[in-house]
Scaffold this active site. Structure first.
Site, mmCIF file in Angstrom:
data_model
loop_
_atom_site.group_PDB
_atom_site.id
_atom_site.type_symbol
_atom_site.label_atom_id
_atom_site.label_comp_id
_atom_site.label_asym_id
_atom_site.label_seq_id
_atom_site.Cartn_x
_atom_site.Cartn_y
_atom_site.Cartn_z
ATOM 1 N N ASP A 206 -0.824 -1.408 13.813
ATOM 2 C CA ASP A 206 0.544 0.328 14.606
ATOM 3 C C ASP A 206 0.763 0.557 12.719
ATOM 4 O O ASP A 206 1.482 0.226 12.065
ATOM 5 C CB ASP A 206 1.204 -0.212 14.303
ATOM 6 C CG ASP A 206 2.451 1.415 15.067
ATOM 7 O OD1 ASP A 206 2.035 1.595 15.550
ATOM 8 O OD2 ASP A 206 3.164 1.230 15.642
ATOM 9 N N HIS B 119 0.455 9.319 -6.169
ATOM 10 C CA HIS B 119 1.417 10.963 -6.640
ATOM 11 C C HIS B 119 1.493 10.648 -7.947
ATOM 12 O O HIS B 119 0.769 11.924 -8.830
ATOM 13 C CB HIS B 119 2.657 11.063 -5.375
ATOM 14 C CG HIS B 119 1.474 11.398 -4.052
ATOM 15 N ND1 HIS B 119 0.701 12.114 -3.397
ATOM 16 C CD2 HIS B 119 2.123 10.421 -2.811
ATOM 17 C CE1 HIS B 119 0.350 12.514 -2.401
ATOM 18 N NE2 HIS B 119 1.675 11.668 -2.021
ATOM 19 N N ASP C 243 -3.189 -14.666 0.705
ATOM 20 C CA ASP C 243 -1.826 -14.198 2.038
ATOM 21 C C ASP C 243 -2.148 -12.322 1.733
ATOM 22 O O ASP C 243 -2.035 -11.856 3.147
ATOM 23 C CB ASP C 243 -0.896 -14.151 1.105
ATOM 24 C CG ASP C 243 -0.020 -15.615 1.081
ATOM 25 O OD1 ASP C 243 -1.030 -16.597 2.279
ATOM 26 O OD2 ASP C 243 0.972 -16.022 0.506
ATOM 27 N N ASP D 187 0.757 -1.004 0.374
ATOM 28 C CA ASP D 187 0.061 0.180 -0.278
ATOM 29 C C ASP D 187 0.739 1.066 -0.104
ATOM 30 O O ASP D 187 0.360 1.996 -0.235
ATOM 31 C CB ASP D 187 -0.928 -0.340 1.187
ATOM 32 C CG ASP D 187 -0.564 0.392 2.551
ATOM 33 O OD1 ASP D 187 0.664 -0.873 2.686
ATOM 34 O OD2 ASP D 187 -1.237 0.051 3.603
ATOM 35 N N HIS E 75 -1.304 16.027 5.312
ATOM 36 C CA HIS E 75 -1.549 14.379 6.125
ATOM 37 C C HIS E 75 -2.469 14.418 6.919
ATOM 38 O O HIS E 75 -2.968 13.219 6.831
ATOM 39 C CB HIS E 75 0.022 13.994 6.440
ATOM 40 C CG HIS E 75 0.753 14.115 5.715
ATOM 41 N ND1 HIS E 75 2.144 14.327 5.449
ATOM 42 C CD2 HIS E 75 1.644 12.565 4.636
ATOM 43 C CE1 HIS E 75 2.950 14.598 3.992
ATOM 44 N NE2 HIS E 75 2.627 12.826 4.062
ATOM 45 N N GLU F 53 -3.268 14.050 -1.310
ATOM 46 C CA GLU F 53 -3.275 13.329 -0.144
ATOM 47 C C GLU F 53 -4.094 11.807 0.249
ATOM 48 O O GLU F 53 -3.554 10.541 0.309
ATOM 49 C CB GLU F 53 -2.623 13.162 1.258
ATOM 50 C CG GLU F 53 -0.939 13.602 1.580
ATOM 51 C CD GLU F 53 0.135 12.432 1.623
ATOM 52 O OE1 GLU F 53 -0.365 11.910 2.112
ATOM 53 O OE2 GLU F 53 0.861 12.144 0.654
ATOM 54 N N GLU G 59 -3.978 -2.672 -2.786
ATOM 55 C CA GLU G 59 -4.280 -3.537 -1.551
ATOM 56 C C GLU G 59 -5.640 -4.222 -1.743
ATOM 57 O O GLU G 59 -5.505 -6.015 -1.311
ATOM 58 C CB GLU G 59 -4.196 -3.407 0.180
ATOM 59 C CG GLU G 59 -3.927 -4.215 1.043
ATOM 60 C CD GLU G 59 -3.423 -3.387 2.351
ATOM 61 O OE1 GLU G 59 -2.876 -3.030 3.168
ATOM 62 O OE2 GLU G 59 -4.859 -3.040 3.211
ATOM 63 N N HIS H 8 1.043 4.162 -2.659
ATOM 64 C CA HIS H 8 0.057 5.221 -2.702
ATOM 65 C C HIS H 8 1.012 6.568 -3.174
ATOM 66 O O HIS H 8 0.520 7.360 -3.637
ATOM 67 C CB HIS H 8 0.652 5.880 -0.879
ATOM 68 C CG HIS H 8 0.480 7.446 -0.433
ATOM 69 N ND1 HIS H 8 -0.635 7.728 0.800
ATOM 70 C CD2 HIS H 8 1.714 7.755 -0.804
ATOM 71 C CE1 HIS H 8 -0.146 8.864 0.776
ATOM 72 N NE2 HIS H 8 0.893 9.140 0.362
ATOM 73 N N GLU H 9 2.577 5.667 -3.535
ATOM 74 C CA GLU H 9 3.709 6.948 -3.412
ATOM 75 C C GLU H 9 3.620 6.846 -5.184
ATOM 76 O O GLU H 9 3.317 8.277 -6.192
ATOM 77 C CB GLU H 9 4.998 6.436 -3.438
ATOM 78 C CG GLU H 9 4.933 6.143 -2.315
ATOM 79 C CD GLU H 9 5.125 7.386 -1.350
ATOM 80 O OE1 GLU H 9 5.800 9.280 -2.239
ATOM 81 O OE2 GLU H 9 4.748 8.092 -0.370
ATOM 82 N N GLU I 138 0.935 -0.260 7.662
ATOM 83 C CA GLU I 138 1.453 -1.404 8.703
ATOM 84 C C GLU I 138 2.365 -2.209 9.105
ATOM 85 O O GLU I 138 2.524 -2.052 9.464
ATOM 86 C CB GLU I 138 0.376 -1.894 9.098
ATOM 87 C CG GLU I 138 -1.090 -2.840 8.441
ATOM 88 C CD GLU I 138 -0.698 -2.539 6.840
ATOM 89 O OE1 GLU I 138 -1.318 -3.700 6.324
ATOM 90 O OE2 GLU I 138 -1.313 -1.280 6.922
#
Length: 740
Positions: free
Chosen positions: A624, A563, A603, A555, A652, A583, A594, A559-560, A612
């Protein structure tokens, strides 16, 4: 990252080539003599019919995706758009586009894209008296017939003279002001451009945009943009156009309350065998890909001067390498018939075009190599047209036999690649690679658009060059492989899967809509806790082993790279509300990637936590993450409702507003701040299509949250209709996060 100095070419206006109507000069005979001679040497009585049929042929529609600005289709769309747009500058002269006898264009074409609905979207950079207006674009939306349907963007009045008056501050002086504010040594040559700038109060000024960059050897890469008053030297604003992936200052690890059952397992996905896309070299058994077959037996009558169509639906994935069409058509004069096959993308190939004279029937197999490279999946249409009177027939049946490219997916369990590469975060994956002359393999994939490639930055501060990452047997991530290969497997997998996600879900050919190559670099710097898109490529750090592992999780890659997608489409400026949307779009597309992978690999466990798997790898808590789209406030930094925007405007932190709107739209739930619940969510596939369409066609660089609401409503209306459930849920989800 959103801002790159991309100046479109000046508008090139070509006259539309009008087709000249031609009158029919051949008179029909009062009676038609019986056609007795059937050996092909009789009178050419049907020449007139053939001529009329040829004149009635229509050109194929332009392809879906980005059109060349020089193409006839793009020029026609630009012409139509400019004809409906008038310069909105405030001026006392009669024509505000002419100043001092000089004609200044009010708009400069940036891109023209045609979508799967047949609509064409023309994105135009706004100019005033020859100077670019910073952050302002207009997008025109043309229907399938090329008529203007609507317009998006800012057309506020701009005072006359701002572009033509000579600035009191020079380029050099503006750069000095920016460099002083930058307070560091740039690693690239600073540059500046003259712009018209609208301040927070809505007033326009003559200004400079100065860009100063330092990304080498720093935990916080910077591509700083400074807006400087061209007459006083006042600094209007500054912002960093590069996104980084480190945790924002003030954010904490997630709250202690439970994250919900859907967060129980966060292992990221590997590419499942039955969806692995074609490689230069397939892993495991080098089986010949199984053929894909589809057929129909319509037994449809072919009447005089009529057209018969028949459809088959191919459910298997794959890219056509070879295609054979089998035809069984009975007809008493095959020279009457034209037969056309059309692919799911709209591409057509003529199989039979009124040849064969008076011979009977059209039967046999036809090799249609023109479809090579097309996607096999979807609806294929056969059209049989009778172009003359008297003879009739029957379309008995037809069938397709498609040979996919080697390594391409087809029916599960037959001829697919083996997922025998081991990644750090995504389990077993099947990578597409390239074999070199020395027999080794490198992470270079030539099967997706212009390619997907992953290189080793060799721990240099600036990722550059093409240092290959090699493997001897094309089985990556084995225990005996070099340690440096591990992170590269994930980066390469992320690039390949992101390309597939964009193509399969969003209907887009890479980030630019034209197959742009996706390039990643791993091992940037040392102990580097960051990953970023710099306008051209991905750079991944290895982490420090404490705060993070290598920043190559699925992910994060999505995300990048997203951009880059935003930069190539709406270009949302990376500050203020547009920056928060920038963002959020990356978080949304990262989650979409994902989700997409989770359908192809057991998986992969899709969740709403960002990053995370790579973050704090030693604490044992795979929930986390960096942000939480289901409840943005979990990180004690982000906000989930627009009512709190004045308290948190950092991009963000404010991304939580749109992140939660998307979550509520697709998953349903309750916004923590407002307490408003959204029921009966529409699901990820529809939600992603709506948000992507809004980004690509209805947002501009300065789009606000309220305008994003409108953009997604427009996108949902295009896709599902104004009175649809989808439009209603889009509205409900934005209302829940305080955007009305």
């Amino acid at each position: 990252m959103t801002i790159r100095r991309t100046e479109g070419p000046k508008p090139t206006i070509r006259p539309t080539a009008a087709s000249e109507a031609q009158s029919k000069t051949a008179a029909k005979p009062a009676t038609i003599a019986p056609n007795i001679i059937k050996d092909g040497f009789g009178p050419a009585a049907k020449t007139t019919d053939l001529a009329r049929a040829e004149k009635s042929l229509k050109p194929l529609p332009p392809p879906v995706g980005r059109l060349s600005l020089d193409s006839r289709e793009a020029q026609t769309a630009i012409q139509t758009s400019l004809a409906h747009l008038s310069p909105s500058t405030q001026s006392s002269i009669r024509n505000p586009g002419i100043v001092g006898g000089v004609q200044f264009p009010a708009y400069t074409p940036k891109s023209v894209e045609r979508d799967s609905l047949g609509m064409t979207h023309v994105r135009l950079d706004r100019q005033h008296e020859g100077v670019k207006v910073f952050g302002e674009q207009v997008v025109t939306h043309l229907d399938s017939e090329g008529k203007l349907k609507s317009t998006t963007g800012d057309q506020s009045e701009i005072p006359a003279g701002l572009g033509t008056q000579k600035p009191k501050v020079t380029h050099s002086q503006a750069m000095d002001i920016a460099l002083k504010e930058f307070n560091g040594k740039p690693d690239r040559q600073p540059n500046s451009e003259r712009v018209i700038y609208k301040d927070i109060s809505g007033e326009y000024h003559s200004a400079y945009r100065v860009e100063v960059t330092n990304v080498d050897g720093t935990d916080n890469p910077r591509k700083m943009n400074y807006l400087v008053d061209a007459n006083t030297g006042k600094l209007f604003e500054q912002f960093n156009a590069i996104d980084g992936y480190a945790r924002q200052h003030g954010a904490s690890h997630g709250h202690s309350h439970a994250h919900g059952a859907d967060h129980a397992d966060h292992a990221h996905g590997a590419d499942h065998a039955d969806h692995a896309h074609g490689a230069d070299h397939a892993h495991g058994a080098a089986a010949t890909p199984a053929e894909i077959k589809a057929s129909a037996t319509p037994k449809a009558e072919i009447a005089d001067l009529a057209t018969v169509t028949s459809k088959v639906n191919v459910t298997q994935d794959g890219t056509v390498d070879q295609l054979k069409l089998d035809l069984d058509i009975d007809h008493t004069f095959k020279g009457d018939l034209s037969v056309t096959l059309t692919s799911p993308s709209g591409k057509s190939e003529t199989v039979h075009n009124r040849t064969g004279g008076s011979a009977d029937h059209v039967k046999g197999s036809f090799d249609l190599s023109g479809f090579a490279g097309e996607s096999a999946k979807g609806e294929w249409t056969l059209s049989v047209k009778d172009n003359a009177r008297r003879d009739t027939g029957t379309l008995n049946g037809w069938g397709l036999t498609i040979t996919p490219k080697a390594g391409e997916p087809n029916e599960p369990g037959t001829g697919e690649k083996v997922a025998d590469d081991t990644s750090m975060y995504s389990g077993k994956v099947a990578l597409d690679t390239k074999q070199q002359a020395d027999g080794t393999y490198t992470l270079e994939d030539g099967t997706r658009g212009d390619g997907v490639a992953t290189y080793d930055a060799m721990n240099r501060e600036r990722a550059s060059g093409q240092t290959p990452i090699k493997d001897d047997n094309n089985v990556w991530g084995e225990p005996t492989d070099p340690e440096r290969n591990k992170a590269a497997v994930d980066a390469h997998y992320g690039g390949q899967m992101m390309y597939d996600f964009m193509k399969d879900v969003l209907g887009r050919d890479s980030i630019d809509g034209a197959g742009e190559k996706l390039v990643s670099y791993v091992h940037v710097s040392n102990n580097y806790v960051n990953a970023y898109w710099d306008g051209e490529k991905m750079s991944y750090g290895d982490g420090d082993g404490r705060n993070s592992g290598p920043l190559t999780a699925l992910d994060i890659a999505g995300h990048e790279i997203a951009h880059g997608l935003t930069e190539r489409t709406a270009g949302l400026i990376y500050r203020g509300e547009s920056g928060g949307l920038n963002e959020a779009m990356s978080d949304i597309m990262g989650a979409g990637l994902e989700w997409y992978a989770s359908q192809k690999n057991p998986d992969v466990k899709f969740n709403w936590t960002v990053g995370e798997t790579a973050w704090t790898p030693t604490n044992g808590d795979d929930t986390d993450g960096l942000r939480y789209m289901d409840d943005p406030t979990k990180d004690n930094y982000s906000i989930d409702n627009f009512k709190n925007y004045p308290k948190q405007t950092e991009v963000h932190g404010s991304s939580g507003i749109a992140n939660n709107a998307f979550y509520l739209l697709t998953n349903g739930g309750t916004n923590r701040t407002s307490g408003i619940e959204v029921k009966d969510a529409i699901g990820m596939d529809k939600g992603l299509k709506i948000y992507y369409r809004a980004l690509a066609h209805y947002m501009t660089p300065s789009t606000t949250f309220a305008q994003a609401r409108t953009a997604t409503i427009n996108a949902a209306t295009d896709l599902y209709g104004a009175d649809s459930t989808e439009v209603a849920k889009v509205k409900e989800s934005w209302t829940a996060v305080g955007v009305n």
